[in-house]
Design a protein around this motif. Structure first.
Motif, PDB file in Angstrom:
ATOM      1  N   SER A  30       0.558  -0.983   0.126  1.00  0.00           N
ATOM      2  CA  SER A  30       0.304   0.443   0.555  1.00  0.00           C
ATOM      3  C   SER A  30       0.736   1.047   0.218  1.00  0.00           C
ATOM      4  CB  SER A  30      -1.186  -0.224   1.374  1.00  0.00           C
ATOM      5  OG  SER A  30      -1.597  -1.222   0.980  1.00  0.00           O
ATOM      6  N   ASN A  31       1.902   1.177   0.753  1.00  0.00           N
ATOM      7  CA  ASN A  31       2.821   2.355   0.982  1.00  0.00           C
ATOM      8  C   ASN A  31       4.196   2.497  -0.565  1.00  0.00           C
ATOM      9  OD1 ASN A  31       1.495   3.959   3.351  1.00  0.00           O
ATOM     10  ND2 ASN A  31       1.924   1.683   4.141  1.00  0.00           N
ATOM     11  N   CYS A 357      -2.632  -4.606 -16.021  1.00  0.00           N
ATOM     12  CA  CYS A 357      -3.857  -4.942 -17.042  1.00  0.00           C
ATOM     13  C   CYS A 357      -4.257  -4.505 -17.049  1.00  0.00           C
ATOM     14  CB  CYS A 357      -4.432  -5.614 -15.450  1.00  0.00           C
ATOM     15  SG  CYS A 357      -3.282  -7.292 -14.357  1.00  0.00           S
ATOM     16  N   TRP A 358      -4.969  -4.190 -18.241  1.00  0.00           N
ATOM     17  CA  TRP A 358      -5.500  -3.453 -19.578  1.00  0.00           C
ATOM     18  C   TRP A 358      -6.279  -3.420 -19.569  1.00  0.00           C
ATOM     19  CZ3 TRP A 358      -4.009  -3.442 -25.019  1.00  0.00           C
ATOM     20  CH2 TRP A 358      -4.210  -2.561 -26.218  1.00  0.00           C
ATOM     21  N   TRP A 359      -6.919  -2.262 -19.185  1.00  0.00           N
ATOM     22  CA  TRP A 359      -8.737  -1.737 -19.621  1.00  0.00           C
ATOM     23  C   TRP A 359      -9.349  -3.037 -19.377  1.00  0.00           C
ATOM     24  CZ3 TRP A 359      -8.644  -0.600 -25.645  1.00  0.00           C
ATOM     25  CH2 TRP A 359      -9.455   0.662 -25.707  1.00  0.00           C
ATOM     26  N   ASN A 362      -8.454  -4.664 -16.219  1.00  0.00           N
ATOM     27  CA  ASN A 362      -8.569  -3.932 -14.908  1.00  0.00           C
ATOM     28  C   ASN A 362      -9.627  -3.932 -14.184  1.00  0.00           C
ATOM     29  OD1 ASN A 362      -8.115  -1.989 -12.961  1.00  0.00           O
ATOM     30  ND2 ASN A 362      -6.634  -0.147 -14.148  1.00  0.00           N
ATOM     31  N   ASN A 363     -10.282  -5.723 -13.927  1.00  0.00           N
ATOM     32  CA  ASN A 363     -11.399  -5.208 -12.967  1.00  0.00           C
ATOM     33  C   ASN A 363     -10.383  -6.750 -11.218  1.00  0.00           C
ATOM     34  OD1 ASN A 363     -13.219  -4.470 -14.201  1.00  0.00           O
ATOM     35  ND2 ASN A 363     -12.571  -6.277 -15.372  1.00  0.00           N
ATOM     36  N   PRO A 364     -11.029  -6.649 -10.455  1.00  0.00           N
ATOM     37  CA  PRO A 364     -10.527  -7.065  -9.506  1.00  0.00           C
ATOM     38  C   PRO A 364      -9.921  -8.719  -9.719  1.00  0.00           C
ATOM     39  CG  PRO A 364     -11.647  -5.610  -8.587  1.00  0.00           C
ATOM     40  CD  PRO A 364     -12.078  -5.345  -9.931  1.00  0.00           C
ATOM     41  N   HIS A 401      -7.352   0.021  -5.727  1.00  0.00           N
ATOM     42  CA  HIS A 401      -7.639  -1.144  -6.540  1.00  0.00           C
ATOM     43  C   HIS A 401      -7.102  -1.867  -6.487  1.00  0.00           C
ATOM     44  CE1 HIS A 401     -11.970   0.824  -7.042  1.00  0.00           C
ATOM     45  NE2 HIS A 401     -11.744   1.154  -6.018  1.00  0.00           N
ATOM     46  N   SER A 402      -5.824  -1.375  -7.027  1.00  0.00           N
ATOM     47  CA  SER A 402      -4.806  -2.944  -7.527  1.00  0.00           C
ATOM     48  C   SER A 402      -4.183  -2.672  -6.334  1.00  0.00           C
ATOM     49  CB  SER A 402      -3.941  -2.068  -8.826  1.00  0.00           C
ATOM     50  OG  SER A 402      -5.297  -2.031 -10.114  1.00  0.00           O
TER      51      SER A 402
END
Ligand code: RAT
Ligand code: ZN
Length: 449
Positions: A30-31, A357-359, A362-364, A401-402
């Motif tokens: 996260s950081n 993770c393109w376009w 780019n979903n969880p 999110h990523s």
């Protein structure tokens, strides 16, 4: 021969699944500050349709920011046409609306009349929340006032800090007249140290005759035949623009039917790649980014939202990596079906760095699946994500999110490793995560003086 009998430690003795290790890994992910290797953002010097405090609105400006841009993101444009189809609101009527009318329309149908549970909708909510706004307001007016009061330069700093992004990589399309004009008027527009330029030239590789026509109009002696003279003109054009923009890499997006047949391939695309792009990039020491798998304007009425995904040919990329060992390739592919073979190809070629993770990946759920596979096949040697942000504040949610998913995957992997008997120290985990999230991205986007 007897086998070594080592009793498996009782699970209570194992460090592996301790919440502490998992929390540590998630926290480091996260950081970790990072470089975003692909966005469509640019500094305020490129103009912006939203003035903000002390700014001047430039209707054709290229830096998009603010609530109306967030709501009218092209991902949400297609989603709204699913609930209010073109039979009820013709495309032309939607496009004729002002930006805020379009935003009102999307807000009503995707946020108020039903809950915003799609990833692109949730992204708006996360963004508002992390910017310190109340995402529960159910009205755009308060947000509009808030954005109008921001001064863009400071706002960029704040957004970058929230996303943990230390440098933003632009996409500078040399065949876009609006953008090209701005560079010609003032080459220093790219000098903001928060941003690095990337020369993007899809037309050169995808449609040589049209590119040649443009080059010719701009004073480079190219013809629709790829003669030696045309090739030299195209090389000069690339060199001039790499220098003008101080690009850190060059990029194209390619359709699923992109093919490169190897040294004997005489197609325009192959000749341009082999004789123009590869030598110029090798001499400049710059990576070549290929984003493979998008079908442009499948539904032209949706404009930018009308593109489609399709499976691509991995062997074309393999041939390029093989034939040009001194070039560096930075590659992402759009189809889920191409992801495993892309990972395997990266195991064969040290000059291939895969990213993002393109376009629609780019979903969880897909980020998790793809990141897990990449760690399993490539260890620390890939760039897990890029934002592809088109609107400044999207940096906030895309990275939030990523990072949550990358953190989850890596927490699992360090736990599995501890289970196997190797307990990584905090310093080792920090080192690895810096490499995964930042170092590769940094080495692909080294600023040029
Ligand atoms: O991901 C996107 O938002 C697309 O619209 C494109 O920008 C794509 O990423 C591209 O760079 O061509
Ligand atoms: Zn993009």
């Amino acid at each position: 021969m007897s086998t070594r009998s080592v009793p498996r430690p009782m699970s209570k003795d194992r460090i592996s699944r301790t919440p502490k290790l998992e929390e540590l890994v998630r926290d480091i992910v996260s950081n970790q500050p990072l470089v975003d290797v692909h966005t469509h953002l640019c500094p305020p010097t490129f103009g912006s349709p939203l003035a903000g405090r002390r700014g001047t609105a430039d209707p054709d400006g290229l830096l998009l920011w603010g609530i109306d841009e967030l709501i009218t993101y092209h991902y949400l444009v297609c989603e709204v046409f699913r609930v209010v189809p073109a039979s009820q609101l013709p495309y032309a009527e939607y496009w004729a609306m002002s930006k805020s009318e379009q935003a009102d329309h999307i807000w009503k149908h995707l946020f108020l009349d039903r809950s915003p549970i799609s990833e692109a909708c949730r992204g708006v909510v996360t963004t508002l929340e992390l910017l310190g706004l109340d995402p529960g307001e159910r009205s755009l007016e308060g947000y509009r006032r808030w954005f109008a009061e921001q001064s863009i330069d400071e706002h960029i700093d704040r957004v970058m800090e929230l996303g943990g992004v230390t440098r933003i990589t632009m996409t500078n399309d040399v065949f876009d007249d609006n953008e090209r004009r701005r560079w010609l008027q003032d080459p220093s527009i790219g000098d903001d140290p928060r941003f690095t330029a990337v020369l993007r030239f899809d037309m050169l590789v995808r449609d040589w005759p049209s590119a040649a026509q443009k080059l010719n109009d701009w004073g480079y002696a190219a013809t629709s035949e790829l003669t030696d003279k045309s090739i030299e003109a195209a090389r000069k054009f690339l060199r001039d623009w790499i220098t003008r923009t101080k690009s850190v890499y060059c990029a194209v997006s390619l359709p699923p039917d992109f093919r490169y047949g190897g040294p004997d391939d005489k197609s325009d695309t192959a000749v341009v790649l082999r004789q123009v792009v590869m030598p110029v990039l090798e001499e400049a020491g710059l990576p070549f980014a290929m984003m493979i798998g998008s079908i442009k304007l499948l539904n032209p009425e949706l404009q930018l939202a009308g593109d489609m995904t399709g499976m691509s040919d991995i062997m074309s990329l393999a041939r390029l990596c093989l034939e040009f060992p001194r070039n560096r390739f930075l590659v992402t592919m759009l189809a889920r079906e191409n992801q495993q073979e892309l990972c395997v190809l990266a195991r064969k070629f040290g000059n291939l760095m895969i990213f993002g993770c393109w376009w629609w990946l780019n979903n969880p759920s897909l980020i998790e699946e793809i990141t897990r596979m990449r760690v399993e096949l490539l260890g620390t040697t890939f760039i897990p994500q890029h934002s592809d942000a088109r609107v400044l504040e999207q940096l906030v949610y895309k990275w939030d999110h990523s990072r949550a998913i990358i953190g989850k995957v890596l927490a699992d992997k360090y736990s599995d490793l501890a289970d196997a008997g190797w307990v990584a120290s905090e310093a080792e985990i920090r080192r690895d995560i810096r490499e995964i999230l930042d170092s590769h991205a940094r080495s692909m986007t080294e600023p040029r003086i």
